[in-house]
Design a protein around this motif. Sequence first.
Motif, PDB file in Angstrom:
ATOM      1  N   UNK A 121       0.832  -1.210   0.101  1.00 31.73           N
ATOM      2  CA  UNK A 121       0.037  -0.005   0.115  1.00 31.73           C
ATOM      3  C   UNK A 121       0.851   1.121  -0.061  1.00 31.73           C
ATOM      4  N   UNK A 122       2.261   0.974   0.518  1.00 32.21           N
ATOM      5  CA  UNK A 122       2.979   2.230   0.549  1.00 32.21           C
ATOM      6  C   UNK A 122       3.845   2.422  -0.935  1.00 32.21           C
ATOM      7  N   UNK A 123       4.026   1.176  -1.441  1.00 26.47           N
ATOM      8  CA  UNK A 123       4.928   1.207  -2.713  1.00 26.47           C
ATOM      9  C   UNK A 123       3.974   1.217  -3.924  1.00 26.47           C
ATOM     10  N   UNK A 124       2.670   0.959  -4.086  1.00 27.29           N
ATOM     11  CA  UNK A 124       2.410   1.206  -5.255  1.00 27.29           C
ATOM     12  C   UNK A 124       1.303   2.267  -5.293  1.00 27.29           C
ATOM     13  N   UNK A 125       1.475   3.133  -6.387  1.00 24.81           N
ATOM     14  CA  UNK A 125       0.753   4.430  -6.377  1.00 24.81           C
ATOM     15  C   UNK A 125       0.069   4.552  -7.877  1.00 24.81           C
ATOM     16  N   UNK A 126       0.829   4.026  -8.754  1.00 28.97           N
ATOM     17  CA  UNK A 126       0.522   4.445 -10.235  1.00 28.97           C
ATOM     18  C   UNK A 126       0.425   2.984 -10.917  1.00 28.97           C
ATOM     19  N   UNK A 240      -6.221  -3.756   2.804  1.00 35.22           N
ATOM     20  CA  UNK A 240      -4.945  -2.809   3.176  1.00 35.22           C
ATOM     21  C   UNK A 240      -4.745  -1.574   2.330  1.00 35.22           C
ATOM     22  N   UNK A 241      -5.985  -1.175   1.655  1.00 38.05           N
ATOM     23  CA  UNK A 241      -5.838   0.123   0.958  1.00 38.05           C
ATOM     24  C   UNK A 241      -4.683  -0.121  -0.104  1.00 38.05           C
ATOM     25  N   UNK A 242      -4.481  -1.106  -0.895  1.00 31.86           N
ATOM     26  CA  UNK A 242      -3.581  -0.947  -1.997  1.00 31.86           C
ATOM     27  C   UNK A 242      -4.221  -0.499  -3.315  1.00 31.86           C
ATOM     28  N   UNK A 243      -4.053   0.780  -3.451  1.00 36.02           N
ATOM     29  CA  UNK A 243      -4.599   1.567  -4.818  1.00 36.02           C
ATOM     30  C   UNK A 243      -3.661   1.975  -5.601  1.00 36.02           C
ATOM     31  N   UNK A 244      -4.007   2.243  -6.976  1.00 35.11           N
ATOM     32  CA  UNK A 244      -3.308   2.658  -7.742  1.00 35.11           C
ATOM     33  C   UNK A 244      -4.026   3.810  -8.690  1.00 35.11           C
ATOM     34  N   UNK A 245      -3.510   4.795  -9.122  1.00 34.04           N
ATOM     35  CA  UNK A 245      -4.162   5.635 -10.064  1.00 34.04           C
ATOM     36  C   UNK A 245      -3.864   5.263 -11.644  1.00 34.04           C
ATOM     37  N   UNK A 246      -5.177   4.668 -12.166  1.00 31.99           N
ATOM     38  CA  UNK A 246      -5.055   3.952 -13.571  1.00 31.99           C
ATOM     39  C   UNK A 246      -4.914   5.018 -14.882  1.00 31.99           C
ATOM     40  N   UNK A 247      -4.491   4.530 -15.948  1.00 30.25           N
ATOM     41  CA  UNK A 247      -4.475   5.596 -16.857  1.00 30.25           C
ATOM     42  C   UNK A 247      -5.896   6.339 -17.215  1.00 30.25           C
ATOM     43  N   UNK A 248      -6.808   5.960 -16.761  1.00 34.46           N
ATOM     44  CA  UNK A 248      -8.291   6.885 -17.114  1.00 34.46           C
ATOM     45  C   UNK A 248      -8.323   7.562 -15.844  1.00 34.46           C
ATOM     46  N   UNK A 249      -7.169   7.997 -14.853  1.00 32.78           N
ATOM     47  CA  UNK A 249      -7.239   8.756 -13.862  1.00 32.78           C
ATOM     48  C   UNK A 249      -8.308   8.385 -12.614  1.00 32.78           C
ATOM     49  N   UNK A 250      -8.585   7.161 -12.904  1.00 30.80           N
ATOM     50  CA  UNK A 250      -9.302   6.611 -11.740  1.00 30.80           C
ATOM     51  C   UNK A 250      -8.493   6.032 -10.823  1.00 30.80           C
ATOM     52  N   UNK A 251      -8.643   6.215  -9.456  1.00 27.75           N
ATOM     53  CA  UNK A 251      -8.201   5.511  -8.344  1.00 27.75           C
ATOM     54  C   UNK A 251      -8.746   4.118  -8.107  1.00 27.75           C
ATOM     55  N   UNK A 252      -7.986   3.035  -8.149  1.00 23.78           N
ATOM     56  CA  UNK A 252      -8.539   1.594  -8.308  1.00 23.78           C
ATOM     57  C   UNK A 252      -7.870   0.720  -7.469  1.00 23.78           C
ATOM     58  N   UNK A 253      -8.525  -0.297  -6.887  1.00 25.82           N
ATOM     59  CA  UNK A 253      -7.909  -1.265  -6.061  1.00 25.82           C
ATOM     60  C   UNK A 253      -7.128  -2.365  -7.079  1.00 25.82           C
ATOM     61  N   UNK A 254      -5.939  -2.834  -6.581  1.00 25.27           N
ATOM     62  CA  UNK A 254      -5.297  -3.939  -7.297  1.00 25.27           C
ATOM     63  C   UNK A 254      -5.980  -5.121  -7.157  1.00 25.27           C
ATOM     64  N   UNK A 255      -5.677  -6.034  -8.100  1.00 25.21           N
ATOM     65  CA  UNK A 255      -6.059  -7.443  -7.910  1.00 25.21           C
ATOM     66  C   UNK A 255      -4.683  -8.281  -7.620  1.00 25.21           C
ATOM     67  N   UNK A 256      -4.938  -9.060  -6.585  1.00 28.15           N
ATOM     68  CA  UNK A 256      -3.571  -9.805  -6.293  1.00 28.15           C
ATOM     69  C   UNK A 256      -4.016 -11.299  -6.278  1.00 28.15           C
ATOM     70  N   UNK A 257      -2.766 -12.079  -6.258  1.00 30.00           N
ATOM     71  CA  UNK A 257      -2.737 -13.403  -6.194  1.00 30.00           C
ATOM     72  C   UNK A 257      -1.767 -13.777  -4.990  1.00 30.00           C
ATOM     73  N   UNK A 258      -1.790 -15.092  -4.705  1.00 25.41           N
ATOM     74  CA  UNK A 258      -0.581 -15.511  -3.870  1.00 25.41           C
ATOM     75  C   UNK A 258      -0.700 -17.124  -4.339  1.00 25.41           C
TER      76      UNK A 258
END
Length: 478
Positions: A121-126, A240-258
């Motif tokens: 959540x700290x490292x991912x912004x874009x 954990x509020x892991x979000x990024x700003x997408x190309x369309x300027x929208x703030x979005x949640x990431x999709x994760x796997x493990x």
Amino acid sequence: MAKEQGVTPQSQDFSQWYIDVIQKAELVDYGPVRGTMVMRPYGYALWENLQRELDRMIKETGHENAYFPLFIPMSFLQKEAEHVEGFAPELAVVTHAGGEELEEPLAVRPTSETVIGYMWSKWITSWRDLPVLMNQWANVVRWEKRPRPFLRTTEFLWQEGHTAHATREEAEEETRRMLGVYAKLARDYAAIPVWEGMKTEKEKFAGAVYTTTIEAVMRDGKALQSGTSHFLGQNFAKAFEITFQDQDLEEKYVWTTSWGLSTRMIGAIIMAHGDDQGLILPPKLAPIQVVIVPIYRKNTREVVLEPARELEREIRAAGVRVHLDDRDQYSPGYKFNEWELRGVPLRIEIGPRDVEAGHAVLKSRLGGEKEFIGLRDLPGLLPERLEGFHRALYERALAFREEHVEKVDDYDAFKEQVERGFAAAFHCGDAACEKAIQEETKATTRVIPFDFPEEEGVCVRCGKPSAYGKRVLFAKAY
RNA sequence: CGGGGCGUAGCGCAGCCCGGAAGCGCGCCUGCUUUGGGGGCAGGAUGUCGCAGGUUCAAAUCCUGCCGCCCCGACCA
């Protein structure tokens, strides 16, 4: 004499066979704390070989290794509702440290989604930061009720991959790709055929949208889940509020796997291949691929050992993991038995008569005749023999699997089948019905295989329509 | 967490019921001999009998409490 050096036959008591083999082959010993095990050099070497191959494949698919802390604040675990519910009962928690009671208890990680989510959540912004493709090799702790060496230990070693993606599709592809890597490791290195497929809702990872699995058959007909890959959707991203700003300027949640594969895989190797003589190790992972047993009397010791050492050098130069057993205190017969117990694929015997004739004796752990092979030809021949051994071992395991899976459409037949192996049956998908099957037969749904054909039918127990459009594999599991 | 079992030499166990010198097998050490499927002979070393209390002239053994581990179940990679 020395009869107790043998192992309990599988047919007599498979569980005891397993315990006997792992200890007598010196793979592991019990640790002083309940549920812990010590991996001895021979067992750890097996793990290192497996680790090396898997690590290479993980890197080839674009992932980087990192390392996150062992201690996780308790509050992190609580952020994802299903996750905490699933793991809380088996957490080890540190409440005191440095001679004082801690303000917030620390969980010893049972898995690292939460601490990694926090950092991401700290490292991912874009959108430019994505995808994030990470893996870590670590120990984790789960205070299981009933430990068994390799299969379920309080502390175990594994790798856990964690990835974050901009889209659902990409994350789902990743989930499936890494399951494929596990299947490849199982088949091409461990020589174990596996089904790849989906877990049911009841059997999925706590916190996942869905779980995929590789499932294998052990020689007592029971199932062993040998690796899992989870699609986590946005569950942890939201926690954990892991979000990024997408190309369309929208703030979005990431999709994760493990995805994770553990030292349990060693248990799979032991139980998928072993026989009443002991282990049979797949050559690509075996710490020792070829053992040389010299046969000599005192007056012929050097006559035999000198060419044996030369042979060892040449075999090593051919890229084969070889060991010359030149211990004086044991007889050849003792050594034959010991190396068979320890699962070494190929054995070379060389005695005075062989030296005289310029050949050596080659014997496979899978049986067959002893062969006489010229000393000059032997080193170059071994790599292809080991390949052949791998194929034969895989074919043997595959044949065993085919003998231990049956389609069943009748509940009585189902009950019989899960006593000896896997049952391919239709199921209604109702968790209560699944639970009832488990209570009535001890069998659980293992996997809904990707490659099973589309087929319609009715639930083997309750008769309601099938929920999955195909058969599901049921078995008793470790 | 429920059920069962076991704690005696490095490992596997007997001895305990019925209190009275701590044993057996394997392993280990030394020597000789042997070595093509777990050899033989001789000599030798090794113990807080799980822990703590109690009973007794005397406890591995009887009594009480505790601890640990293993196996079988329910739960899980």
